[in-house]
Design a protein around this motif. Sequence first.
Motif, short mmCIF file in Angstrom:
data_model
loop_
_atom_site.label_atom_id
_atom_site.label_comp_id
_atom_site.label_asym_id
_atom_site.label_seq_id
_atom_site.Cartn_x
_atom_site.Cartn_y
_atom_site.Cartn_z
N ASP A 235 34.92 31.35 1.18
CA ASP A 235 33.52 30.92 1.37
C ASP A 235 32.67 30.98 0.11
O ASP A 235 31.46 30.76 0.17
N THR A 237 31.57 29.08 -2.31
CA THR A 237 31.49 27.65 -2.65
C THR A 237 30.96 27.38 -4.06
O THR A 237 30.96 26.23 -4.49
N PRO A 257 38.32 28.00 -3.14
CA PRO A 257 37.27 26.99 -2.95
C PRO A 257 37.46 25.79 -3.89
O PRO A 257 38.02 25.92 -4.98
N SER A 259 35.36 24.38 -5.65
CA SER A 259 34.54 24.48 -6.87
C SER A 259 35.28 25.13 -8.03
O SER A 259 34.85 25.02 -9.18
#
Length: 322
Positions: A235, A237, A257, A259
Amino acid sequence: MRMLVRLVLGLIVLKAAVANPRFSRQVDLDTYDSANYDEDLNHLHLENHDIDDYEDSVIEIGTLTPPDYSYPVPEASLEEEALEEEEEVPLKPQFIPQGSDGSGVLMGPDTQKGMPTCLLCTCLGGSVYCDDLKLDSVPPLPKDTTHFYARYNRITKINKSDFAFMNKLKRIDLTANEITSIDDKAFTGLPELGELVIRENLISQLPALPETMTLIDASHNSISSRGIHKEAFKDMTSLLYLYLTDNSIDYIPVPLPDSLRSLHLQRNNIQMMHEDTFCNLKDFNYIRNALEDIRLDGNPINLSRTPQAYICLPRIPIGDLI
């Protein structure tokens, strides 16, 4: 005969006048008639009289008394001036409540060493630098701290209370201490925390971290796969950099993630990789453009055994292909 004598004397006088101008002027004065002299004298007397009158007038003007500009000050103004002087009070430094316990002063809350944090450490704006001070614990910090550096000390443990109520804290750097344990909730209550550097310590368990993280560097520790929470990074992000070099990790901590840009896992104990570790096998059009830097060198894994695991990446990981 008398005529001849006069003629000779006239020539002598003429010769003397030509030779001596003063003599000529004297002769002119001698021949100057008295009538003209009297007239000029009267005229000169008149001019002198005018000059005397002019001098009297000048003296009369010059002796005028200059105006007096020293106006008297009313008594009321003097009283107001005295009142203003009495009301002037020297400024005193105001004490500002700071620190995790809210009891700090202008120079930060007192430390266990009996001095304020900002005298023991260096405070610049919202940054607090406590590097290489032989600290054995995290000092109480001013509440407005945004960046905290305590590298090269002797800190052994991170407690939940060390960073409690630090709502502005964005970066914590505890590089090269002797930390063996971190309270699992030591960092979860920090809404602005984005960067955590705890490299070169003795940590075996990675604590829970807020979803706001952008950089995590826990390299050179003793963290194993069991020491990382399940789906610990899913989580996050905004996570860009995850550095877990030189630990005891058995597998890549998925899911990661989208990102993420850099993943460093050099010199761990990773022996295998699933084909869906980075890519989505159900969607062959999926491309993971951000993840350009994967380091797996120094692990006992053969990257050539899982070629499907890299088809969505812009670059293949660095590591052994044999």
